[in-house]
Design a protein around this motif. Structure first.
Motif, PDB file in Angstrom:
ATOM      1  N   LEU A 242       0.856  -1.193   0.000  1.00  0.00           N
ATOM      2  CA  LEU A 242       0.000   0.000   0.000  1.00  0.00           C
ATOM      3  C   LEU A 242       0.891   1.243   0.000  1.00  0.00           C
ATOM      4  N   PRO A 243       1.662   1.440  -1.050  1.00  0.00           N
ATOM      5  CA  PRO A 243       2.661   2.521  -1.051  1.00  0.00           C
ATOM      6  C   PRO A 243       2.092   3.924  -0.932  1.00  0.00           C
ATOM      7  N   ASP A 244       0.830   4.098  -1.288  1.00  0.00           N
ATOM      8  CA  ASP A 244       0.224   5.432  -1.243  1.00  0.00           C
ATOM      9  C   ASP A 244      -0.419   5.759   0.109  1.00  0.00           C
ATOM     10  N   VAL A 245      -0.408   4.795   1.015  1.00  0.00           N
ATOM     11  CA  VAL A 245      -1.001   5.024   2.342  1.00  0.00           C
ATOM     12  C   VAL A 245       0.123   5.331   3.332  1.00  0.00           C
ATOM     13  N   PRO A 246       0.136   6.531   3.918  1.00  0.00           N
ATOM     14  CA  PRO A 246       1.236   6.917   4.825  1.00  0.00           C
ATOM     15  C   PRO A 246       1.260   6.069   6.093  1.00  0.00           C
ATOM     16  N   ALA A 247       2.419   6.024   6.722  1.00  0.00           N
ATOM     17  CA  ALA A 247       2.549   5.378   8.029  1.00  0.00           C
ATOM     18  C   ALA A 247       2.207   6.381   9.118  1.00  0.00           C
ATOM     19  N   VAL A 248       1.616   5.893  10.207  1.00  0.00           N
ATOM     20  CA  VAL A 248       1.305   6.769  11.336  1.00  0.00           C
ATOM     21  C   VAL A 248       2.575   7.468  11.823  1.00  0.00           C
ATOM     22  N   ALA A 249       3.700   6.736  11.774  1.00  0.00           N
ATOM     23  CA  ALA A 249       4.968   7.284  12.270  1.00  0.00           C
ATOM     24  C   ALA A 249       5.416   8.517  11.503  1.00  0.00           C
ATOM     25  N   PHE A 255       5.557   5.788  16.821  1.00  0.00           N
ATOM     26  CA  PHE A 255       4.353   4.948  16.930  1.00  0.00           C
ATOM     27  C   PHE A 255       4.477   3.784  15.957  1.00  0.00           C
ATOM     28  N   GLU A 256       4.309   2.570  16.472  1.00  0.00           N
ATOM     29  CA  GLU A 256       4.391   1.384  15.620  1.00  0.00           C
ATOM     30  C   GLU A 256       3.581   0.241  16.230  1.00  0.00           C
ATOM     31  N   VAL A 257       2.725  -0.371  15.423  1.00  0.00           N
ATOM     32  CA  VAL A 257       1.970  -1.559  15.816  1.00  0.00           C
ATOM     33  C   VAL A 257       1.957  -2.506  14.621  1.00  0.00           C
TER      34      VAL A 257
END
Length: 332
Positions: A242-249, A255-257
């Motif tokens: 999902l390259p177009d969806v940013p990471a929360v971090a 933040f990582e889960v």
């Protein structure tokens, strides 16, 4: 001369083999390979149908030990955050014929969440094989007027307690992901638990709730159909799936889960059988067609030995035990 009874001849032949049991061709591993499986295998899914765990179990069941010509039966036994199904596996013989298709969260988290369990989710189980890492995604209802994480955080803060989110139950991975986010970003939201990830996603699609965090396997089809909006992945960086969806971090530092699913068995499963099942799961999940099906559902399979998987599970257990204790969360 009187004939030796058949039963005595069989016993004599078996005893004659004992001195050679340690030689090549008569090892415990070889014996396991020749006798397992010789009857149906149960894959216990400790959640209702429709979730990521159920999807993986059914994918594996179609190609598990095909040469043995034995059926692999998927049995859904949901309830108590996966504990009811897990207890069934603990009570079954440690012979490899009753295996659990479980989530990391169920074993790494439940011992800290549930009081009075009659079994230990860590000590009473052995992780046998990795099934798949699942991209963990935050999704929102199409009715919510936000299109990215920054807008979502701002909306929640401007509507304290008014934004509600679904989960597969109190103490589930879905619940803890968003509870962790709320603590991390100082948010106030309302939790609405359901009986499993499938029903929780259905509630999001129907507009009963505003928010959900869970496996992309459940959310990607809904996103492609325009029924939900994918806001962020919860891993440390963006997923290649999902390259177009940013990471929360990218918006909230550190933040990582993550989440993964595996095959678990009773802790006293014999070593040769443990290794045999591990190899078969890796073979089945590494087939090109299977790998593509996993990618289409936001999942990836990684080949791991039981020892590597055990190390990973223990690290997750340590991390989540600390988080759950610090947030004072208890499942009902």
């Amino acid at each position: 001369m009187q004939a030796i009874p058949t039963r005595r001849r069989q016993l004599t032949a078996a005893l004659a083999l004992l001195p050679f049991a340690g030689l090549s061709g008569f090892s415990g591993a070889a014996l396991a390979n020749t006798t397992y499986p010789n009857k149906p295998i149960r894959l216990v899914v400790p959640y209702p149908p429709g979730g990521s765990t159920d999807l993986l179990a059914r994918l594996l069941s179609k190609q598990f030990f095909p040469a043995a010509n034995q059926p692999t039966v998927v049995e859904n036994t949901g309830g108590a955050g996966g504990n009811i199904g897990a207890q069934m596996v603990v009570r079954a013989p440690a012979d490899g014929y009753t295996l659990e298709v479980g989530a990391m969260s169920q074993h790494a988290m439940n011992g800290s969440l549930y009081k009075g369990l009659t079994f230990d989710p860590m000590a009473d189980f052995v992780p046998v094989a990795m099934l798949a890492y699942v991209v963990n995604v935050i999704a929102v209802s199409t009715r919510l007027p936000v299109n990215n994480l920054a807008e979502l955080l701002a909306y929640i803060k401007s509507h304290p307690g008014k934004v509600n989110y679904s989960s597969g139950g109190i103490g589930s991975h879905n619940h803890l992901t968003l509870e962790y986010l709320a603590r991390f970003a100082n948010l106030k939201m309302t939790h609405v638990p359901y009986r499993g990830g499938g029903p929780a996603v259905a509630a999001l699609v129907a507009g009963e709730v505003d928010l959900f965090a869970g496996g992309a396997s459940l959310l990607m089809p809904q996103a492609h159909a325009g029924k939900v909006k994918l806001i962020a992945v919860t891993e440390a960086r963006r997923s290649e799936l999902l390259p177009d969806v940013p990471a929360v971090a990218e918006s909230i530092s550190n933040f990582e889960v993550s989440n993964w699913y595996g095959i678990f068995a009773r802790s006293n499963l014999p070593g040769p059988l443990l290794a045999q099942i591990n190899r078969e799961v890796d073979r089945a999940m590494s087939e090109p067609a299977t790998k593509q099906q996993l990618r289409d559902r936001g999942m990836t399979h990684t080949v791991m030995s039981p020892a590597q998987l055990d190390k990973l599970l223990k690290a997750e257990h340590k991390r989540w035990s600390d988080i759950i204790t610090s947030m004072n969360i208890a499942a009902e």
